[in-house]
Design an enzyme around this catalytic site. Sequence first.
Site, short mmCIF file in Angstrom:
data_model
loop_
_atom_site.label_atom_id
_atom_site.label_comp_id
_atom_site.label_asym_id
_atom_site.label_seq_id
_atom_site.Cartn_x
_atom_site.Cartn_y
_atom_site.Cartn_z
N CYS A 206 29.59 34.15 1.59
CA CYS A 206 28.92 33.73 2.81
C CYS A 206 28.84 32.21 2.82
O CYS A 206 28.59 31.60 1.77
CB CYS A 206 27.52 34.34 2.84
SG CYS A 206 26.56 33.93 4.31
N GLU B 245 27.04 40.48 9.22
CA GLU B 245 26.31 39.64 10.19
C GLU B 245 25.04 40.32 10.69
O GLU B 245 24.02 39.67 10.88
CB GLU B 245 27.22 39.24 11.35
CG GLU B 245 28.51 38.53 10.95
CD GLU B 245 28.34 37.39 9.95
OE1 GLU B 245 27.26 36.79 9.88
OE2 GLU B 245 29.32 37.10 9.24
N HIS C 62 22.34 39.73 8.31
CA HIS C 62 21.72 38.41 8.51
C HIS C 62 20.58 38.51 9.54
O HIS C 62 19.50 37.94 9.33
CB HIS C 62 22.75 37.40 9.02
CG HIS C 62 23.45 36.63 7.96
ND1 HIS C 62 22.83 35.69 7.18
CD2 HIS C 62 24.74 36.66 7.56
CE1 HIS C 62 23.70 35.16 6.33
NE2 HIS C 62 24.89 35.75 6.55
#
Length: 136
Positions: free
Chosen positions: A85, A127, A130
């Site tokens: 990442c 994602e 996240h």
Amino acid sequence: MVKPIVRDIFFLGQKSESSTEADKLVAIDLQDTLAAHRAGCVGMAANMIGYKKRTIIVSMGIMDLVMHNPVIIKKTGPFEAEEGCLSLDGTRKTTRYKDIEVKYQDINFKEKVQKFSGFPAQIVQHEVDHLDGIII
């Protein structure tokens, strides 16, 4: 506008808020920032560039897909993956799913449901993590 990549674990560990039509610039900043990091990046979440909003972008090869408020509604085929990442150093192991189905709003906030398989599915899952404050 190309934004700096956030590396603050406290900020990244917080859950993101729903995106609204007032957040259209978040998507543009994600597009610009992903383009600037294309050599080493295949997706981004808004919190990676300083916005605590539920918006992501995923490189689909010939195009980039912006998703506002994505929710994974189905997942099958678990496997172990190792991911990196831009916000973190090194790689980490995590469980991902080969096939997923996602409900989201497109760049114009129109409702969509789409299936993803393989590497694109893995990017979406990373994602969405996240957005939920999950740091691999």
